[in-house]
Enzyme design. Structure first.
Site, PDB file in Angstrom:
ATOM      1  N   HIS A  19      -8.988  14.281   0.719  1.00  0.00           N
ATOM      2  CA  HIS A  19      -8.196  15.063  -0.162  1.00  0.00           C
ATOM      3  C   HIS A  19      -8.981  16.450   0.721  1.00  0.00           C
ATOM      4  O   HIS A  19     -10.022  17.202   0.308  1.00  0.00           O
ATOM      5  CB  HIS A  19      -9.369  15.397  -1.162  1.00  0.00           C
ATOM      6  CG  HIS A  19      -8.340  14.148  -2.655  1.00  0.00           C
ATOM      7  ND1 HIS A  19      -7.757  13.715  -3.228  1.00  0.00           N
ATOM      8  CD2 HIS A  19      -9.161  13.189  -2.450  1.00  0.00           C
ATOM      9  CE1 HIS A  19      -8.186  12.586  -3.786  1.00  0.00           C
ATOM     10  NE2 HIS A  19      -8.448  12.328  -3.069  1.00  0.00           N
TER      11      HIS A  19
ATOM     12  N   GLY B  41     -15.030   7.134  -7.965  1.00  0.00           N
ATOM     13  CA  GLY B  41     -13.398   7.271  -8.181  1.00  0.00           C
ATOM     14  C   GLY B  41     -12.033   7.312  -7.450  1.00  0.00           C
ATOM     15  O   GLY B  41     -10.806   7.833  -7.358  1.00  0.00           O
TER      16      GLY B  41
ATOM     17  N   CYS C   1       0.481   3.651   3.331  1.00  0.00           N
ATOM     18  CA  CYS C   1       1.233   2.796   4.029  1.00  0.00           C
ATOM     19  C   CYS C   1       3.005   2.980   3.938  1.00  0.00           C
ATOM     20  O   CYS C   1       3.425   3.946   5.444  1.00  0.00           O
ATOM     21  CB  CYS C   1       1.082   1.411   4.239  1.00  0.00           C
ATOM     22  SG  CYS C   1      -0.495   1.292   5.711  1.00  0.00           S
TER      23      CYS C   1
ATOM     24  N   HIS D 191      -6.664   3.144   0.712  1.00  0.00           N
ATOM     25  CA  HIS D 191      -6.322   3.588   2.178  1.00  0.00           C
ATOM     26  C   HIS D 191      -6.690   4.520   2.139  1.00  0.00           C
ATOM     27  O   HIS D 191      -6.830   6.148   1.019  1.00  0.00           O
ATOM     28  CB  HIS D 191      -4.279   3.579   2.036  1.00  0.00           C
ATOM     29  CG  HIS D 191      -4.248   4.144   3.257  1.00  0.00           C
ATOM     30  ND1 HIS D 191      -3.629   3.456   4.039  1.00  0.00           N
ATOM     31  CD2 HIS D 191      -4.740   5.127   4.212  1.00  0.00           C
ATOM     32  CE1 HIS D 191      -2.854   4.181   5.200  1.00  0.00           C
ATOM     33  NE2 HIS D 191      -3.555   4.729   5.445  1.00  0.00           N
TER      34      HIS D 191
ATOM     35  N   CYS E 118       1.330  -0.795  -0.218  1.00  0.00           N
ATOM     36  CA  CYS E 118      -0.506   0.403  -0.342  1.00  0.00           C
ATOM     37  C   CYS E 118       0.906   1.029   0.076  1.00  0.00           C
ATOM     38  O   CYS E 118       1.979   1.595   0.952  1.00  0.00           O
ATOM     39  CB  CYS E 118      -1.064  -0.158   0.814  1.00  0.00           C
ATOM     40  SG  CYS E 118      -2.013   2.137   1.391  1.00  0.00           S
TER      41      CYS E 118
ATOM     42  N   HIS F  92      -8.773   8.021   2.965  1.00  0.00           N
ATOM     43  CA  HIS F  92      -7.625   8.897   2.415  1.00  0.00           C
ATOM     44  C   HIS F  92      -9.069  10.753   2.104  1.00  0.00           C
ATOM     45  O   HIS F  92     -10.053  10.175   1.323  1.00  0.00           O
ATOM     46  CB  HIS F  92      -6.527   9.218   1.425  1.00  0.00           C
ATOM     47  CG  HIS F  92      -7.140   8.834   0.321  1.00  0.00           C
ATOM     48  ND1 HIS F  92      -6.963   7.604  -0.645  1.00  0.00           N
ATOM     49  CD2 HIS F  92      -6.986  10.041  -1.038  1.00  0.00           C
ATOM     50  CE1 HIS F  92      -7.319   7.917  -1.518  1.00  0.00           C
ATOM     51  NE2 HIS F  92      -7.519   8.799  -1.421  1.00  0.00           N
TER      52      HIS F  92
ATOM     53  N   ASP G 201      -0.550  16.683  -2.179  1.00  0.00           N
ATOM     54  CA  ASP G 201      -0.700  15.196  -3.736  1.00  0.00           C
ATOM     55  C   ASP G 201       0.431  15.839  -4.151  1.00  0.00           C
ATOM     56  O   ASP G 201       0.841  16.679  -4.711  1.00  0.00           O
ATOM     57  CB  ASP G 201      -2.526  15.742  -3.799  1.00  0.00           C
ATOM     58  CG  ASP G 201      -2.936  14.267  -4.942  1.00  0.00           C
ATOM     59  OD1 ASP G 201      -3.475  14.314  -4.565  1.00  0.00           O
ATOM     60  OD2 ASP G 201      -2.021  14.288  -6.149  1.00  0.00           O
TER      61      ASP G 201
ATOM     62  N   ASN H  60     -13.211   9.588  -2.032  1.00  0.00           N
ATOM     63  CA  ASN H  60     -13.236   8.760  -3.410  1.00  0.00           C
ATOM     64  C   ASN H  60     -13.469   7.585  -2.581  1.00  0.00           C
ATOM     65  O   ASN H  60     -12.632   7.235  -1.927  1.00  0.00           O
ATOM     66  CB  ASN H  60     -12.505   8.684  -4.528  1.00  0.00           C
ATOM     67  CG  ASN H  60     -12.349  10.538  -4.795  1.00  0.00           C
ATOM     68  OD1 ASN H  60     -13.761  11.306  -4.956  1.00  0.00           O
ATOM     69  ND2 ASN H  60     -11.498  10.441  -5.254  1.00  0.00           N
TER      70      ASN H  60
HETATM   71  P1  AMP Z   1      -8.703   8.993  -5.520  1.00  0.00           P
HETATM   72  O1  AMP Z   1      -8.258   8.807  -6.547  1.00  0.00           O
HETATM   73  O2  AMP Z   1      -9.165   9.350  -4.083  1.00  0.00           O
HETATM   74  O3  AMP Z   1      -8.323   7.290  -4.573  1.00  0.00           O
HETATM   75  O4  AMP Z   1      -6.990   9.549  -4.410  1.00  0.00           O
HETATM   76  C1  AMP Z   1      -5.953   9.396  -4.834  1.00  0.00           C
HETATM   77  C2  AMP Z   1      -4.573  10.280  -4.682  1.00  0.00           C
HETATM   78  O5  AMP Z   1      -3.344  10.158  -4.317  1.00  0.00           O
HETATM   79  C3  AMP Z   1      -4.621  10.664  -6.165  1.00  0.00           C
HETATM   80  O6  AMP Z   1      -5.407  12.821  -6.027  1.00  0.00           O
HETATM   81  C4  AMP Z   1      -2.544  11.297  -6.437  1.00  0.00           C
HETATM   82  O7  AMP Z   1      -2.604  12.009  -6.740  1.00  0.00           O
HETATM   83  C5  AMP Z   1      -2.846  10.847  -5.554  1.00  0.00           C
HETATM   84  N1  AMP Z   1      -1.282   9.718  -4.973  1.00  0.00           N
HETATM   85  C6  AMP Z   1      -0.711   9.324  -5.402  1.00  0.00           C
HETATM   86  N2  AMP Z   1       0.352   8.461  -5.366  1.00  0.00           N
HETATM   87  C7  AMP Z   1       0.992   9.563  -4.743  1.00  0.00           C
HETATM   88  C8  AMP Z   1       1.968   9.460  -3.942  1.00  0.00           C
HETATM   89  N3  AMP Z   1       3.053   9.075  -4.009  1.00  0.00           N
HETATM   90  N4  AMP Z   1       2.590  11.206  -3.100  1.00  0.00           N
HETATM   91  C9  AMP Z   1       1.776  12.071  -2.801  1.00  0.00           C
HETATM   92  N5  AMP Z   1      -0.013  11.461  -3.304  1.00  0.00           N
HETATM   93  C10 AMP Z   1      -0.198  10.611  -4.269  1.00  0.00           C
END
Ligand code: AMP
Length: 113
Positions: free
Chosen positions: A101, A92, A6, A97, A3, A99, A29, A86
Site C-alpha cells: 500500500h 491484516g 491476478c 497476492h 486471485c 501487495h 485501492d 500486511n
Molecule cells: P490487504 O488488507 O493488505 O490485503 O489489502 C487489500 C486491499 O485491496 C484493500 O485495501 C482493498 O480495499 C483492496 N482491494 C480489494 N479488491 C480490490 C479491487 N478490485 N480493486 C482495488 N483494490 C481492491
C-alpha cells in the site's frame, strides 16, 4: 487460480492503473484510506512476503520500490508517504497476492491499528 489481483494484472478486471511495466502493476485501492492510496503488486502471483523466494526478491523488490518512487513523484508526495505490507492473517492481509500500500496526501499516525 481465483486471485482478484491476478485478474487485475491480466486485465480481466477493471481498475484505475497508475503505473505498469513488465513486472509490476500499480492501481488505485477501491477503498482508499488516504487521499492517495495505491496498491503496488508484482504481476507474478506470490502470496505474501513470507513465501517470496530469494530470486523473486532480487528481481521484483527493486522494481516495486522504483515504482513506488515514480508514483510518489507523479502524485507530488514530496512531503512524505507511508508504505504498508500486511502479511498473512495476523498482519491484516485480506488479499493473498503480495501487495504494498502506498498511502499519502495526509499526515499519518503511529502506531497503526
Ligand atoms: P490487504 O488488507 O493488505 O490485503 O489489502 C487489500 C486491499 O485491496 C484493500 O485495501 C482493498 O480495499 C483492496 N482491494 C480489494 N479488491 C480490490 C479491487 N478490485 N480493486 C482495488 N483494490 C481492491
Amino acid at each position: 487460480m481465483d486471485c482478484i489481483f491476478c485478474k487485475i494484472a491480466n486485465k480481466e478486471l477493471d481498475t484505475q492503473v497508475v503505473f505498469e511495466n513488465d513486472q509490476v502493476l500499480a492501481f488505485e485501492d477501491v477503498n482508499p484510506q488516504a487521499p492517495t492510496h495505491i496498491l503496488v503488486i508484482p504481476k507474478k502471483h506470490i502470496p505474501n512476503i513470507q513465501e517470496m523466494k530469494l530470486e523473486d526478491q532480487q528481481l521484483l523488490l527493486p522494481e516495486i520500490f522504483q515504482a513506488i518512487q515514480q508514483i510518489a513523484d507523479d502524485k507530488e508526495l514530496e512531503k512524505g508517504y507511508r508504505v504498508v505490507n500486511n502479511c498473512k492473517d495476523s498482519g491484516g492481509q485480506t488479499v493473498n497476492h503480495l501487495h504494498f500500500h502506498l498511502l499519502g496526501g495526509r499526515v499519518m499516525q503511529w502506531p497503526p491499528g
